[in-house]
Design an enzyme around this catalytic site. Structure first.
Site, short mmCIF file in Angstrom:
data_model
loop_
_atom_site.label_atom_id
_atom_site.label_comp_id
_atom_site.label_asym_id
_atom_site.label_seq_id
_atom_site.Cartn_x
_atom_site.Cartn_y
_atom_site.Cartn_z
CB ALA A 341 4.57 7.31 -4.21
CD GLU A 377 3.75 9.19 -1.01
OE1 GLU A 377 2.73 9.58 -0.62
OE2 GLU A 377 4.55 9.88 -1.65
#
Ligand code: BES
Ligand code: ZN
Length: 958
Positions: A341, A377
């Site tokens: 990600a 993230e």
């Protein structure tokens, strides 16, 4: 890890990828479900064809002449002569051609030590075609007169630049996302366009100073595309001009990101997407709109990610006082993605594997990963985005720190000990191997050819351990003070690991100079200890010594050693945890103890307080000390660790054909204890206590790895345990089955723990002691078969299917295996992530003909080498199936070389990681080592080999 490979997915991010299943069985028959076999066609035909054509082979000299890859050094860092400070972009997307216009406001850097004032822009000419360039709206610049284009650059000569301190460069380029198979830059994935710019993908979109120290405000990003096909238009920041029709069936939207950022955080997504939305109110009362997008058929699998996102936002406020800053937080799930990600400002892009989850399709491990990666993230918004890296050598500044943060988050939300055990298993399984091989580098590397090769277990996992050591040395409170100072000093800038260390030192008024060694030196240090107890004075003495066997020139590290003492007979803790600081090669510490009943046993490196290998020099006492710790240590991690060491000792003894009853008794006693007492931790901890060490972590302690023998030795110990405790495993299995009956599906620690423990029991219950006993093989297959069909979770299905996938040697049992594999495939109904699991399970089988199956599966209609998840699910999982991949005849090496030959021109990032499977040749016996080297040499001569693969292969050959 037990057989459930599946607990790990095809690709577990950087710092923790797949590991092969471990079990002791061997096999005979074909494994592709009967129903599927006819579809598969000629094994491996496409790839063989590509080899036969042999178009990619040429002489080394020619390769070197054409592509001499450039090595970049940390010491050569120079601030640029010009900065881009403000950006406006315009994407006009048409099928087969996207035109990108950019206006870049450029400011001369008065502090630059660069003597030439040329404007240097990066641009990958294999992706970007320059249509025009102008300065301050003037006439188009002329190539050769005003500027020069290289393979990877555009240089605008100082003499052509306006004399003012700031000016605007306007460029127009075209790109073809539809042809971008590298998945770096702007590319197409199914029904959507998306981007991936870290580390150096922005230069595949337009000409730009694509380096992280150039932070600019992306004031306006306008996107125009076909309205019917691509209703959703997204970029970073806030939507300043909502979608409006612009004629010709097209529409456009404009985004603006107020926070200055480096180009690697830029993102754009365009597609026909579904979404779920929610909101989060920050501690200061701002309402943030949260939205997660995916292909429409997956929208019902986004809820867990949304929950995780809200938990992350809350956790960062509570733990670090860090609030989210924009009004919008968007996440998009993409099926074709090289990494796990990406933390693009306000617009995270996720590999579907780390965001989609529901009861039917996701295992407990998948849920854990979704939570961890969503957290990771999100946490980058401060550690990475608000404060970013000055150059790519500093990558661990953001990645090590953010991995540490996501680990703490997962530990706080779930179980601390379980999280710690899982993280250390990951570190040992991958990072230790990396650090003892040809890719070994400090967490802050000194040089690279392809930056993408340095998103490594070392930068990530060891980097996170280095951050954890600050916390251990400074206490959590001191660590928080250091973090606060770090943000106070550096918010909005691009900094170095030294800046971080300075903030930690200054905030706590301590000297951390020696601590820099963790950034400068590579290799896993060894920490040896010897201890003694003088009963007459009740004095306990411990001597700690450090060395770096793989890097003898290393100077001593600053090592925090968490330490306690347990009484061998009372089981009481004689000394609660203290942190000893080892800065010298060797140091001795003494402690006055009271209430000593038996022998005081040292518990060293509690919670794994430093990334080192620990050696007990009191060899004679080692096993009895470990037994004390396995039973009584107050530190959950070390209790588990003690058991693991007892098991490893037995497996190594078996490997040397010296396994005697003393060591086996210790193994049995440890199992007995874990099976009979539920006081030693929750069900997850019990499960981990009952697992033998993985082949990977065992291999780390061997001079020469003999994968087949290692698997056999481990299998032998496992069989002995399975036989000894069959009734106990059986009754625990049944007890758990009863407890789980009728309980609704949940992914809390308790439910996960029960499934984990029950599947460990299943694994032992179905361990076949005598392969030639067909009745036994069949009976075990039947147990797994009914576990599968009774299962209402992916975790349980995978546990059973994984066991069955290794079944062979009895036709009736093989029929059960094939039936389950066929059933699983059918039930998947094309769901990409479930189909990936189907590939992975088969690639990690212990059947002797697993490679034939893998080759057949390469021709399966659902196989697609261009999709990284699918490719890893089959190919990388196979390379991690160590006894099979390292088959004595070299067939595994042939196979991977062929795959690399096909994959490298399509996707160098994924291909270069596969080259990693061949570089540990020095760790294997001479026969295997020689074959691996031959393959590396062959790959090095592939025509047009990517710099990514070239770098890994060259290091492997050094
Ligand atoms: N910044 C990275 C993603 C990335 C890595 C982009 C390499 C380009 C090259 C992201 O924050 C990251 O670290 N992702 C990990 C997962 C994470 C949980 C460790 C990944 O992609 O594996
Ligand atoms: Zn990251």
């Amino acid at each position: 890890m037990m057989r459930s490979v599946i607990r790990s997915v095809p690709f577990r991010g950087i710092y923790n990828t797949n590991s092969a299943t471990i079990s002791s069985s061997k096999s005979l028959g074909g494994l592709v479900p009967v129903a599927e076999a006819h579809k598969l066609g000629n094994p491996f035909k496409n790839m063989l064809a590509s080899i036969k054509r042999n178009t990619r082979l040429m002489s080394t000299a020619a390769v070197e002449a054409s592509s001499a890859p450039v090595e970049i050094f940390r010491k050569d860092y120079l601030a640029p002569a010009n900065f881009v400070t403000e950006v406006s972009m315009d994407f006009d997307i048409e099928e087969g051609k996207t035109v990108v216009k950019s206006d870049l406001v450029v400011r001369k850097n008065a502090d630059s030590k660069n003597d030439k004032g040329d404007l240097l822009l990066d641009g990958d000419s294999s992706s970007v075609t320059l249509l025009s360039a102008r300065l301050d709206g003037g006439e188009p610049l002329v190539e050769g007169v005003d500027y020069e284009l290289g393979d990877q650059s555009m240089v605008i000569f100082e003499k052509a630049l306006p004399k003012s301190d700031t000016f605007t460069l306007s460029t127009e380029v075209s790109i073809v996302p539809e042809d971008n198979t590298q998945l770096s830059g702007f590319y197409k994935s199914g029904p959507m366009y998306c981007s991936q710019c870290e580390a150096e993908g922005f230069r595949r979109i337009t000409y730009y100073p694509d380096r992280p120290d150039n932070m600019a405000t992306f004031k306006s990003v306008k996107i125009t595309a076909d309205k019917a096909k691509y209703p959703v238009l997204l970029s970073n920041g806030n939507l300043v001009k909502p979608t409006e029709d612009v004629g010709g069936g097209k529409h456009s939207a404009t985004w603006s990101d107020p926070f200055p950022k480096p180009s690697y955080l830029f993102a754009i997504v365009v597609g026909d997407l579904g979404s779920i939305s929610d909101s989060f109110t920050t501690s200061s009362g701002r309402k943030v709109h949260l939205e997660i997008f995916s292909e429409k058929e997956n929208v019902d699998k986004l809820d867990y990610a949304m929950e995780s996102l809200k938990n992350s936002m809350k956790w960062d406020e509570d733990k670090f006082g860090l609030e989210y800053d924009l009004d919008i937080y968007n996440v998009v799930a993409v099926n074709d993605f090289n990494m796990g990600a990406m933390e693009n400002k306000g617009l995270n892009v996720f590999n579907t594997a780390y965001v989609l989850a529901d009861q039917k399709t996701a295992s407990d491990g998948d849920y854990e990963r979704v939570e961890g990666v969503i957290g990771h993230e999100y946490f980058h918004n401060w550690t990475g985005n608000r404060v970013t890296c000055r150059d790519w050598f500093q990558l661990t500044l953001k990645e090590g720190l953010t991995v540490f943060r996501d680990q703490e988050f997962s530990g706080d939300l779930g179980s601390k000990d379980v999280t710690r055990i899982e993280n250390v298993r990951g570190l040992r399984g991958r990072q230790f191997a990396e650090d003892s091989g040809p890719m070994s580098h400090p967490i802050r590397p000194e040089s690279y050819i392809a930056m993408d090769n340095f998103y490594t277990a070392t930068v990530y996992s060891k980097g996170a351990e280095v951050i954890r050591m600050y916390q251990t040395l400074l206490t959590p409170k001191g660590f928080r003070k250091g973090m606060d100072l770090y943000f106070e000093r550096h918010d909005g800038s691009a900094v170095t690991c030294d800046d971080f260390r300075a903030a930690m030192a200054d905030a706590n008024d301590v000297n951390l100079d020696q601590f820099e060694k963790w950034y400068l030196q590579n290799g896993t240090p060894t920490l040896s200890y010897s201890s003694s107890f003088d009963a007459s004075t009740s004095t306990f003495t411990i001597t700690l010594s450090q060395s770096s066997p793989t890097n003898p020139s290393n100077e001593p590290f600053h090592i925090p050693v968490s330490f306690g003492i347990i009484d061998s007979s009372s089981g009481e803790e004689l000394l609660p945890t203290e942190v000893l600081e080892l800065k010298e090669e060797s140091a001795t510490f003494t402690f006055k103890l009271s209430n000593v009943a038996g022998k005081p046993v040292p518990s060293i490196l509690r919670g794994f307080s430093a990334p080192v290998k620990l050696i007990n020099e009191n060899v004679d006492e080692a096993t009895s000390q470990l037994q004390t710790l396995a039973a009584y240590d107050t530190d959950g991690f070390n209790r588990w660790e003690a058991g693991q060491k007892i098991f490893s000792t037995a497996i190594f003894a078996e490997l040397a054909e010296k396994c005697d009853s003393t060591i086996l008794d210790a193994v049995f006693a440890t199992f007995q204890q874990s099976l009979s007492s539920d006081k030693l931790g929750d069900d997850s901890i019990r499960a981990y206590n009952l697992m033998l060490p993985t082949e990977g972590s065992l291999a780390e302690d061997l001079e020469t790895i003999e994968p087949v023998k290692l698997r056999e030795a481990r299998g032998t110990i496992k069989k002995l345990v399975a036989k000894e405790f069959k009734p106990q495993f059986q009754s625990l299995y049944e007890k758990l089955t009863d407890e789980m009956k009728g309980v609704p599906f949940a992914v809390d620690s308790m439910s996960i723990g029960k499934r984990r423990l029950r599947n460990v029991c299943l694994d032992f219950i179905t361990t076949t002691v005598n392969r030639s006993d067909e009745d036994e093989v069949l009976a075990n297959a039947k147990v797994a078969h009914s576990h599968y069909h009774a299962a209402n979770t992916m975790t349980d299905k995978l546990a059973a299917m994984s066991i069955l996938s290794s079944v062979y040697g009895c036709a009736e049992a093989e029929a059960l295996r094939d039936e389950v594999l066929a059933h699983f495939f059918e039930e998947a109904a094309g769901d990409a992530l479930v189909v990936n699991k189907w590939f992975s399970v088969q690639a990690s089988s212990t059947k002797p003909d697993v490679l034939d199956d893998v080759k057949r599966l390469m021709e399966h209609p659902e196989f697609n080498i261009k999709n990284p998840n699918r490719c890893r699910a089959l190919v990388s999982v196979f390379t991690a199936n160590s006894a099979a991949f390292h088959a004595e005849d070299g067939s595994g090496y042939d196979f991977i070389t062929n795959v690399i030959n096909t994959l490298d021109p399509l996707n160098p990032q994924v291909a270069s990681r596969m080259c990693g499977s061949l570089i540990q040749h020095k760790r294997y016996d001479a026969g295997r080592g020689k074959m691996m080297v031959e393959k590396l040499k062959l790959i090095k001569e592939f025509d047009g080999l990517s710099p990514d693969s070239f770098e890994v292969v060259s290091r492997g050959l050094k």
